[in-house]
Write an enzyme that holds these catalytic residues in place. Sequence first.
Site, PDB file in Angstrom:
ATOM      1  N   GLU A  93       0.838  -1.216   0.000  1.00 33.69           N
ATOM      2  CA  GLU A  93       0.000   0.000   0.000  1.00 33.69           C
ATOM      3  C   GLU A  93       0.869   1.262   0.000  1.00 33.69           C
ATOM      4  OE1 GLU A  93      -1.120   2.099   3.193  1.00 33.69           O
ATOM      5  OE2 GLU A  93      -0.889   0.545   4.726  1.00 33.69           O
ATOM      6  N   LYS A 103      -4.710  11.171   0.618  1.00 31.79           N
ATOM      7  CA  LYS A 103      -4.958   9.818   1.121  1.00 31.79           C
ATOM      8  C   LYS A 103      -6.121   9.271   0.289  1.00 31.79           C
ATOM      9  CE  LYS A 103      -6.590   7.578   5.371  1.00 31.79           C
ATOM     10  NZ  LYS A 103      -6.852   7.776   6.796  1.00 31.79           N
ATOM     11  N   VAL A 131      -5.315   0.431   2.614  1.00 28.35           N
ATOM     12  CA  VAL A 131      -5.426  -1.021   2.437  1.00 28.35           C
ATOM     13  C   VAL A 131      -6.629  -1.334   1.542  1.00 28.35           C
ATOM     14  CG1 VAL A 131      -5.941  -3.182   3.651  1.00 28.35           C
ATOM     15  CG2 VAL A 131      -4.283  -1.581   4.611  1.00 28.35           C
ATOM     16  N   ASP A 157     -17.132   6.049  13.251  1.00 20.76           N
ATOM     17  CA  ASP A 157     -15.885   5.967  12.493  1.00 20.76           C
ATOM     18  C   ASP A 157     -15.401   4.517  12.404  1.00 20.76           C
ATOM     19  OD1 ASP A 157     -13.506   6.319  11.226  1.00 20.76           O
ATOM     20  OD2 ASP A 157     -12.740   7.879  12.554  1.00 20.76           O
ATOM     21  N   SER A 213     -13.309   2.090   9.635  1.00 26.30           N
ATOM     22  CA  SER A 213     -12.528   2.182   8.398  1.00 26.30           C
ATOM     23  C   SER A 213     -13.186   1.388   7.270  1.00 26.30           C
ATOM     24  CB  SER A 213     -11.125   1.635   8.633  1.00 26.30           C
ATOM     25  OG  SER A 213     -10.430   1.568   7.410  1.00 26.30           O
ATOM     26  N   ASP A 249     -11.638   0.022   5.073  1.00 20.57           N
ATOM     27  CA  ASP A 249     -10.785  -1.161   4.836  1.00 20.57           C
ATOM     28  C   ASP A 249     -11.568  -2.445   5.139  1.00 20.57           C
ATOM     29  OD1 ASP A 249      -8.623   0.470   4.358  1.00 20.57           O
ATOM     30  OD2 ASP A 249      -7.519  -0.056   6.180  1.00 20.57           O
ATOM     31  N   LYS A 282      -4.361  -1.099  14.034  1.00 20.37           N
ATOM     32  CA  LYS A 282      -3.536  -0.138  14.772  1.00 20.37           C
ATOM     33  C   LYS A 282      -4.013  -0.003  16.214  1.00 20.37           C
ATOM     34  CE  LYS A 282      -4.206   1.991  11.269  1.00 20.37           C
ATOM     35  NZ  LYS A 282      -4.679   2.957  10.339  1.00 20.37           N
TER      36      LYS A 282
END
Length: 385
Positions: free
Chosen positions: A51, A113, A133, A165, A167, A169, A186
């Site tokens: 990535e 991003k 990702v 919130d 992601s 991904d 993370k």
Amino acid sequence: MFWRNKILLNNFEFCKSWRVIEKKFFHHERLVFGNEVNLAKKTNSPIVALESTIITHGMPYPDNFKTAMSIEEIIRKQNVTPATIGIIDGEIHVGMNEEQIHKLSKPDTKTFKCSAREICSIAAGGLNGGTTVGATVTIANLAGIAVMATGGIGGVHRNAENTFDISSDLIVMSHTPVSVVCAGPKAILDIPKTLEFLETHGVPVISIGTKMFPAFYSRTTVDKIPAPMTIPGAREAAKCINVQRMMKLSSGLIFAVPIPEAAALEPSEIEGLIETALREAESNKITGKEVTPYLLKRVKELTSGKSLSANKALIENNARVAAEIATELYNLSSQLNPAPGPKSALSTAINQKDQVVVIGGAVVDNILQVEEPIIKVSKDTSYLY
Ligand code: PSU
Ligand code: MN
């Protein structure tokens, strides 16, 4: 069977004109393969996708550039081809050279991003994008690459019950059959909620070489959450991918690899600092896609750079494991689909993965528009009406 292929493109001048037009009008609509990746695809050898949000928004310059180059080298040393994915001037690259990676590494107001939903606006707008990702697996899947490596995947953020919130991904991985090798979500995220979300969406989450679920900067979560599934190594990972393919399950797989012992931070040591960064993000009203880069930057400052060294060590380790998985997958596919022998060419072709046998006819119409007012026709040009 009849063919209506109006013009055979064996005229060099003609091909050149076509390429000019194609480049001018359609270049946003196709992937640009790097030379190394092109060769690997032609020889059907293993490739690992990488990535680029980690380059554009995850690490400061020049650490981002150095890390991007070093993980490519780690993959090459295992005879696997690295394919760093990203968008430059609107072109979607699968495999970038040093100069292109350097361009994405330098801060630039034209560089964004890029999650999966932003591929369209960044590519169509001729901008640069560091792919997350989710965006990377989307592109890797189109490019026929089965394995990617990253540091940590996005996930469900803490306090998501109020902020929503989560992601993208996670959603993209639930419908994109590419395996992601990471060190867990993370540590800034809500790990139990991330695991719940992935379970709901049917994404296999498999720890390699540990019964614990790793937490990015540390080898376990603070409260030692066990991994949903555990395997010993890359060979078993390849077997899991293969079963997933055989069953035609369309989700990706997440392989979680703990950070190497020497680089790991104590979960309790980092936890307090993450909470400080989270409070600051809230009081500074940081929202949406800015949250992750903000938190990573603050955690780096609060740990006096320790989190950055940990990040580098874990992504290098993940790249190594991803290359091992890609190699095992290649070995497994060649065992299941041996090269066609002289006697059984047809039956092997039928058994071969991704081979299509067409029974009947195919009709191809090419309509070509030429820019030059006069077309030069050489002697060897053939027309077929
Ligand atoms: N892991 C890192 N640094 C990063 C990221 C992950 O160590 O910058 C990036 C990845 O590209 C991931 C993205 O896909 O953060 C998730 O962002 P968000 O939470 O906004 O979906
Ligand atoms: Mn988010």
